[in-house]
Design a protein around this motif. Structure first.
Motif, mmCIF file in Angstrom:
data_model
loop_
_atom_site.group_PDB
_atom_site.id
_atom_site.type_symbol
_atom_site.label_atom_id
_atom_site.label_comp_id
_atom_site.label_asym_id
_atom_site.label_seq_id
_atom_site.Cartn_x
_atom_site.Cartn_y
_atom_site.Cartn_z
ATOM 1 N N THR A 34 -12.115 -6.029 6.559
ATOM 2 C CA THR A 34 -11.424 -6.661 5.428
ATOM 3 C C THR A 34 -11.129 -5.690 4.292
ATOM 4 O O THR A 34 -10.313 -5.992 3.416
ATOM 5 C CB THR A 34 -12.237 -7.839 4.888
ATOM 6 N N LEU A 35 -11.745 -4.505 4.305
ATOM 7 C CA LEU A 35 -11.421 -3.509 3.281
ATOM 8 C C LEU A 35 -9.971 -3.047 3.389
ATOM 9 O O LEU A 35 -9.424 -2.483 2.433
ATOM 10 C CB LEU A 35 -12.361 -2.309 3.381
ATOM 11 N N ALA A 36 -9.346 -3.294 4.543
ATOM 12 C CA ALA A 36 -7.940 -2.924 4.718
ATOM 13 C C ALA A 36 -7.067 -3.573 3.651
ATOM 14 O O ALA A 36 -6.053 -3.011 3.239
ATOM 15 C CB ALA A 36 -7.458 -3.328 6.109
ATOM 16 N N TRP A 37 -7.451 -4.784 3.176
ATOM 17 C CA TRP A 37 -6.702 -5.437 2.105
ATOM 18 C C TRP A 37 -7.540 -5.664 0.846
ATOM 19 O O TRP A 37 -7.015 -5.657 -0.260
ATOM 20 C CB TRP A 37 -6.080 -6.748 2.575
ATOM 21 N N ARG A 38 -8.839 -5.841 0.995
ATOM 22 C CA ARG A 38 -9.673 -6.091 -0.186
ATOM 23 C C ARG A 38 -9.684 -4.908 -1.141
ATOM 24 O O ARG A 38 -9.891 -5.070 -2.353
ATOM 25 C CB ARG A 38 -11.093 -6.435 0.250
ATOM 26 N N ARG A 39 -9.454 -3.711 -0.634
ATOM 27 C CA ARG A 39 -9.487 -2.524 -1.504
ATOM 28 C C ARG A 39 -8.371 -2.535 -2.544
ATOM 29 O O ARG A 39 -8.437 -1.804 -3.544
ATOM 30 C CB ARG A 39 -9.398 -1.252 -0.667
ATOM 31 N N PHE A 40 -7.360 -3.389 -2.343
ATOM 32 C CA PHE A 40 -6.264 -3.468 -3.305
ATOM 33 C C PHE A 40 -6.501 -4.524 -4.377
ATOM 34 O O PHE A 40 -5.711 -4.641 -5.318
ATOM 35 C CB PHE A 40 -4.943 -3.749 -2.579
ATOM 36 N N GLY A 41 -7.571 -5.319 -4.231
ATOM 37 C CA GLY A 41 -7.902 -6.318 -5.238
ATOM 38 C C GLY A 41 -6.746 -7.261 -5.523
ATOM 39 O O GLY A 41 -6.066 -7.738 -4.620
ATOM 40 N N GLY A 42 -6.500 -7.499 -6.811
ATOM 41 C CA GLY A 42 -5.447 -8.420 -7.211
ATOM 42 C C GLY A 42 -4.046 -7.855 -7.110
ATOM 43 O O GLY A 42 -3.074 -8.559 -7.427
ATOM 44 N N ASP A 43 -3.904 -6.609 -6.647
ATOM 45 C CA ASP A 43 -2.565 -6.021 -6.514
ATOM 46 C C ASP A 43 -1.834 -6.500 -5.267
ATOM 47 O O ASP A 43 -0.642 -6.240 -5.119
ATOM 48 C CB ASP A 43 -2.661 -4.494 -6.484
ATOM 49 N N THR A 44 -2.552 -7.156 -4.346
ATOM 50 C CA THR A 44 -1.905 -7.655 -3.136
ATOM 51 C C THR A 44 -1.883 -9.178 -3.100
ATOM 52 O O THR A 44 -2.790 -9.837 -3.610
ATOM 53 C CB THR A 44 -2.618 -7.118 -1.874
ATOM 54 N N GLN A 45 -0.823 -9.713 -2.517
ATOM 55 C CA GLN A 45 -0.707 -11.161 -2.307
ATOM 56 C C GLN A 45 -1.387 -11.578 -1.010
ATOM 57 O O GLN A 45 -1.643 -12.751 -0.788
ATOM 58 C CB GLN A 45 0.770 -11.564 -2.264
ATOM 59 N N PHE A 46 -1.647 -10.620 -0.147
ATOM 60 C CA PHE A 46 -2.290 -10.894 1.135
ATOM 61 C C PHE A 46 -3.756 -11.235 0.870
ATOM 62 O O PHE A 46 -4.485 -10.462 0.243
ATOM 63 C CB PHE A 46 -2.181 -9.667 2.041
ATOM 64 N N SER A 47 -4.213 -12.389 1.371
ATOM 65 C CA SER A 47 -5.553 -12.850 0.997
ATOM 66 C C SER A 47 -6.254 -13.556 2.157
ATOM 67 O O SER A 47 -6.770 -14.656 1.995
ATOM 68 C CB SER A 47 -5.462 -13.801 -0.202
ATOM 69 N N LEU A 48 -6.254 -12.947 3.314
ATOM 70 C CA LEU A 48 -6.950 -13.526 4.455
ATOM 71 C C LEU A 48 -8.434 -13.659 4.127
ATOM 72 O O LEU A 48 -9.061 -12.700 3.665
ATOM 73 C CB LEU A 48 -6.749 -12.659 5.697
ATOM 74 N N ASP A 49 -8.992 -14.840 4.389
ATOM 75 C CA ASP A 49 -10.349 -15.137 3.912
ATOM 76 C C ASP A 49 -11.424 -14.964 4.970
ATOM 77 O O ASP A 49 -12.520 -15.512 4.831
ATOM 78 C CB ASP A 49 -10.397 -16.578 3.379
ATOM 79 N N LEU A 176 1.794 -0.594 -2.718
ATOM 80 C CA LEU A 176 0.559 -0.946 -3.397
ATOM 81 C C LEU A 176 -0.077 0.332 -3.940
ATOM 82 O O LEU A 176 0.341 1.439 -3.573
ATOM 83 C CB LEU A 176 -0.389 -1.646 -2.418
ATOM 84 N N PRO A 177 -1.068 0.226 -4.823
ATOM 85 C CA PRO A 177 -1.695 1.436 -5.389
ATOM 86 C C PRO A 177 -2.177 2.397 -4.309
ATOM 87 O O PRO A 177 -2.563 1.982 -3.206
ATOM 88 C CB PRO A 177 -2.869 0.867 -6.187
ATOM 89 N N GLY A 178 -2.153 3.661 -4.622
ATOM 90 C CA GLY A 178 -2.522 4.674 -3.642
ATOM 91 C C GLY A 178 -1.441 4.780 -2.590
ATOM 92 O O GLY A 178 -0.258 4.860 -2.895
ATOM 93 N N ASP A 179 -1.842 4.746 -1.335
ATOM 94 C CA ASP A 179 -0.874 4.840 -0.243
ATOM 95 C C ASP A 179 -0.683 3.492 0.438
ATOM 96 O O ASP A 179 -0.239 3.428 1.583
ATOM 97 C CB ASP A 179 -1.316 5.889 0.778
ATOM 98 N N GLY A 180 -1.011 2.414 -0.247
ATOM 99 C CA GLY A 180 -0.952 1.086 0.364
ATOM 100 C C GLY A 180 0.450 0.518 0.455
ATOM 101 O O GLY A 180 1.368 0.926 -0.261
ATOM 102 N N ARG A 181 0.590 -0.440 1.339
ATOM 103 C CA ARG A 181 1.872 -1.119 1.500
ATOM 104 C C ARG A 181 1.610 -2.552 1.965
ATOM 105 O O ARG A 181 0.777 -2.798 2.823
ATOM 106 C CB ARG A 181 2.740 -0.393 2.530
#
Length: 213
Positions: A34-49, A176-181
């Protein structure tokens, strides 16, 4: 009745085996980091729980240019997708997990024409989401025809498709921040009985070490 039953058996015997992509296939569980998306915090709309996906259906797309798309679905329509240069998935080029964001049914021709225009546009906008820019083909052109293909969907592993869905789609993205997308897949899908729906899915690319089955 008997001819249908025996026809199904013959078809199953002749059908190629359903691919398993790094052990991911129908009936198995996929673990996600889950760090694949959790590392972006509130900057991503993707929120798989959750960090596990129970695969209940599998799709296969032959892109007719030497490429294949392998899709693995949960009961609540989360999609694990792998793109490869071969049908067996030995040469992967891309892995993504997508979650559904919105689904709608067109009220008529005008709705379908409006959706088609959104798929062709340089930027995709939707209520409650930031803007996403066309990723396939780049965003230089004002308008771009979307990609179309048939997806064979399987509910069991006999290799015979249980249904087929025709899809017209375009992939958009935002940085997304860093090299995220973060990805946005916009789809018009039509079943063999001509039921049409519009789907928006949000996705996060995965590295090889961020999933296992």
């Amino acid at each position: 009745m008997f001819s249908k039953l025996f026809g199904r058996k013959d078809a199953a015997l002749a059908a190629p085996a359903l691919p398993a992509i790094r052990n991911v296939t129908l009936g198995r569980t996929v673990w996600l980091d889950t760090l694949a998306w959790r590392r972006f915090g509130g900057d991503t709309q993707f929120s798989l729980d959750r960090d596990t996906l129970e695969i209940s259906a599998q799709g296969l797309v032959d892109l007719k240019d030497g490429g294949f798309v392998h899709r693995f679905y949960t009961d609540d329509h989360v999609m694990f997708q792998a793109v490869s240069d071969d049908r067996e998935g030995q040469r992967l080029t891309d892995v993504t997990v997508f979650m559904p964001w919105d689904s709608a049914y067109p009220g008529g021709r005008a709705d379908r024409e409006a959706w088609a225009a959104r798929l062709q546009a340089r930027t995709f906008t939707a209520k409650g989401l930031p803007d996403y820019h066309r990723l396939w083909f780049g965003d230089e052109a004002e308008h771009q025809d979307p990609v179309t293909f048939w997806e064979d969907l399987h509910d069991d592993r006999d290799g015979v498709p249980d249904r087929r869905i025709f899809q017209t789609c375009m992939l958009f993205a935002r940085d997304l921040p860093g090299d995220g997308r973060e990805l946005l897949l916009a789809i018009e899908q039509e079943s063999e009985d001509h039921e049409v729906s519009f789907e928006i899915m949000l996705g996060i690319p995965l590295e090889a070490g961020e999933f296992k089955a």
